[in-house]
Design an enzyme around this catalytic site. Structure first.
Site, short mmCIF file in Angstrom:
data_model
loop_
_atom_site.label_atom_id
_atom_site.label_comp_id
_atom_site.label_asym_id
_atom_site.label_seq_id
_atom_site.Cartn_x
_atom_site.Cartn_y
_atom_site.Cartn_z
NE ARG A 19 1.96 62.89 53.06
CZ ARG A 19 0.30 62.95 52.65
NH1 ARG A 19 -0.22 63.99 52.68
NH2 ARG A 19 0.00 61.82 52.46
CG ASN A 37 2.26 64.11 49.52
OD1 ASN A 37 3.34 64.23 49.86
ND2 ASN A 37 1.48 63.01 49.63
#
Ligand SMILES: [Zn+2]
Ligand SMILES: [Zn+2]
Length: 732
Positions: A19, A37
């Site tokens: 990320r 996620n």
């Protein structure tokens, strides 16, 4: 015009810094949107100019973080909303649990720099890690991969660690095991002597055997140059001959011990950090007891911060167990089981959830040839054909199991020899763990038809449709799946023993096989296995089984005439076409080894004795038409004749290897004539023999064959579960 695209990324993309990487990539290109996620992987929305969005998608595929494996990127068009800014949104644990946990990775250079910097708050800290390195598979208890689902759950982050964890610009953003000296695990030494690390090093310097809690289990450590310490370790561990691995502080130290190729150095220094079997330098300063009678030595580099701090000179670092028990991984079990071996214990308080041995590899033809696939590789999946979810139970020795789903085969860590309660429990618990971790509900169970294997009994106890996969077919299917090939091919499966479809023990097999089925095209002529399992432990019995002359030295040992009679009468002497047993017979006749202390020892020592410059070979012939047989006895006759003529053992051992390689080429050519097949797959434990493998591959390629060998899973029984899974999947 602005566009907005929804992106889904699947693969190993959680807990690996994906990320923050997406955040940096998007903001660098001036894109807005979000990333998060969920149980399926990473979801992204990006908005901006079409060219920049295209560059973003390229970057996702081509420049992912160190530990990420991007398997699939899918996109869909969304309506642009013009809001601007790029945010990292919270995890969503709902939906399917398809995100993959990464393998345990060696300490990265950034973390090492911090550990060595006296001004850094992690200076000298033995549990330093970040999103690019550190424990993963060994500490994960459940999915999604978040700190509460790992063995780090009990360590509450301190303020500075929490700040790193929350900062998208930080290397430790959402690194689940993040910690530091004030909030993370710590070391203790027993018996206690002030600083645990300094105390441990002093004990090792004094010649002590030290039990060290590692990443996937306990190691037993001793100074590799110290004859007394290594001999003591060997005696206390009841491990008579099997080589020990050596951990060296760095690559320079590895080069002092071994001759290393570029590929070997890349494996030693990469994030997986297996034990690499490499050619030992004759002048290397290693105790004799490290790898007796072996030209090679298993060497590895530090892979945890603790190793980097502890290892300042070559140390034997071997599995913390007694003889054939599984490696100890819980503190109570380690203290009780290793108490009689270790003079001291270097412990820590981060629990190991899954026992995971060091992986062992060789390099063959510039590529990895796995011998044991475990820590640093598991649970990375091997791609296979999509199909119903399968549980494959593997074989008996060097067991692994395998679960499949959506075109991925999750081959387990090394479980060990399924011969005792401890390993059986590790097998059963491992299966449950993998089922949960990868959310797999198997619809089909694949197993080896050997009626006595505990893995077979387990399979037949489950309330699932089952598929028996013959042992040597599984070996060849494993090699096919390993190479992403469907077949049909000519399969050469040479090993110690596997249960044949006719109820005899096979092991010198020439098959015509694809993933679905196989035919036995030819095999070694069966001989009796006098005393059954006793003949596997005592190779001299195989010399008797092959009926070598009574005036040879091997025939002078006690019990010879009884065993020879047993072989002739076929009482307590099942038939076997095993190639491993032919190697045993030759090793015994040559006086190399008449009793083994570990599987394959006689063949390994025969290879070590062989003179690699010898090019002579013994003649071999095939008989039969539809299913040919090869007379192994002819090879033994030739060995005996050379022996009586005074030919040195190294030349005889080499001529035997060359003859077996020539036999492979002759048999493959015969099968090619009948079938038109031009690809040969080599599998089975015998192909861990590098001299044989090299001669067979060069002979086959010289005759125009394409040759498949193993790269992802071992040719030995550790690769069987993948083969079983591939066959069960192909049959549907
Ligand atoms: Zn790191
Ligand atoms: Zn902290």
């Amino acid at each position: 015009m602005e566009v907005r695209v929804g992106v889904r990324v699947e693969g190993v993309v959680q807990g690996v810094g994906f990320r923050p990487f997406v955040h940096g990539l998007a903001t660098g290109l001036g894109l807005s949107g979000l990333v998060g996620n969920d149980a399926g992987g990473v979801f992204i929305e990006v908005e901006g100019a079409p060219d920049e969005v295209g560059r973003f998608l390229d970057g996702l595929r081509t420049r992912p973080p160190r530990l990420a494996v991007v398997e699939r990127v899918t996109t869909r068009e969304l309506a642009a909303d013009g809001r601007g800014g790029f945010t990292i949104v919270g995890s969503d644990a709902s939906g399917e649990r398809r995100a993959l946990v990464s393998f345990d990775s060696a300490t990265c250079d950034d973390c090492l720099r911090e550990m060595r910097d006296p001004r850094d708050r992690r200076h000298g800290y033995a549990f330093t890690n970040c999103t690019n390195c550190g424990p993963r598979f060994t500490i994960v208890k459940d999915v999604p991969y978040d700190r509460p689902n790992t063995t780090m759950a009990g360590f509450a982050m301190c303020g500075p660690c929490a700040a790193e964890y929350e900062d998208p610009g930080d290397r430790r953003f959402h690194a689940q095991p993040v910690c530091c000296p004030s909030c993370g695990p710590s070391l203790t030494l027993r018996p206690a002597t002030g600083d645990p690390l300094a105390g441990a090093q002093a004990m090792l310097a004094d010649g002590a055997v030290l039990a060290v809690k590692g990443l996937g289990g306990y190691h037993l450590a001793a100074r590799a140059a110290d004859d007394g310490a290594v001999a003591a370790l060997r005696a206390r561990k009841h491990r008579e001959d099997k080589p020990f691995a050596v951990m060296v502080p760095d690559l320079a130290a590895a080069r002092v011990l071994c001759e290393l190729s570029e590929a070997e150095e890349a494996l030693l220094t990469g994030p997986r950090r297996p034990i690499v079997l490499a050619r030992r330098r004759p002048e290397a300063d290693l105790a004799d007891a490290v790898a007796p009678g072996n030209r090679d030595v298993g060497v590895m580099l530090p892979y945890t911060p603790l190793h980097h701090l502890l290892v300042t000179e070559p140390l034997v670092l071997t599995s913390g167990n007694v003889s054939d028990e599984p490696i100890a991984h819980r503190d109570d079990e380690a203290l009780s089981r290793l108490g009689g071996i270790a003079d001291g214990f270097l412990l820590h308080d981060r629990a190991i959830h899954t026992r995971t041995d060091d992986s062992v590899v060789r390099v063959f033809g510039g590529r990895t040839l796995p011998v044991r696939r475990s820590r640093g590789y598991t649970p990375e999946p091997v791609p296979i054909a999509a199909g119903r979810p399968v549980l494959a139970c593997g074989a008996e020795l060097k067991n692994t199991f395998c679960l499949t789903r959506d075109g991925r085969a999750f081959v387990s860590h090394h479980i060990g020899d399924l011969e005792n309660h401890e390993t059986l429990r590790a097998f059963e618990e491992g299966i449950e763990h993998f089922r949960r971790l990868f959310d797999i509900a198997p619809e089909l169970i694949a197993y080896d038809p050997h009626p006595e294997y505990l893995s077979t009994k387990y399979a037949l106890d489950q309330d699932l449709p089952s598929a028996a996969v013959q042992h040597h077919h599984a070996h060849i299917a494993s090699c096919l799946a390993d190479n992403g090939v469907d077949g049909p091919v000519i399969g050469v499966a040479f090993d110690g023993t596997g249960y044949g479809t006719d109820g005899t023990l096979w092991g010198g097999e020439f098959l015509v096989a694809d993933l679905r089925d196989f035919q036995r095209a030819g095999h070694l002529q069966p001989v009796p296995l006098p005393g059954g399992a006793a003949a596997i432990r005592e190779p001299w019995r195989m010399a008797a089984a092959y009926g070598v002359p009574d005036d040879l030295p091997v025939a002078q040992r006690p019990g010879w005439s009884t065993v020879a009679a047993m072989a002739r009468s076929r009482v307590n002497a099942p038939l076997t076409s095993s190639m491993g047993r032919l190697f045993d017979a030759v090793a015994a006749v040559l006086g190399v080894r008449d009793r083994v202390n570990y599987e394959g020892q006689a063949a390994i020592e025969l290879e070590q004795h062989a003179d690699p410059t010898e090019r002579g070979a013994y003649p071999v012939s095939l008989d039969g038409t539809s299913e040919f047989t090869v007379a192994g006895g002819d090879l033994l006759d030739a060995v005996v004749a050379d022996m009586k003529a005074g030919v040195p053992v190294p030349a005889i051992a080499a001529r035997f290897h060359n003859a077996v390689a020539a036999l492979i080429v002759t048999a493959a050519s015969r099968i090619r004539t009948g079938t038109g097949l031009g690809t040969v797959a080599l599998s089975g434990g015998v192909f861990q023999n590098m001299l044989l493998l090299e001669r067979a591959v060069s002979g086959l390629t010289g005759e125009g064959f394409e040759v498949l060998t193993h790269h992802r899973v071992p040719p030995n029984d550790g690769g069987i579960s993948l083969g079983q899974a591939a066959v069960a999947t192909a049959r549907g």
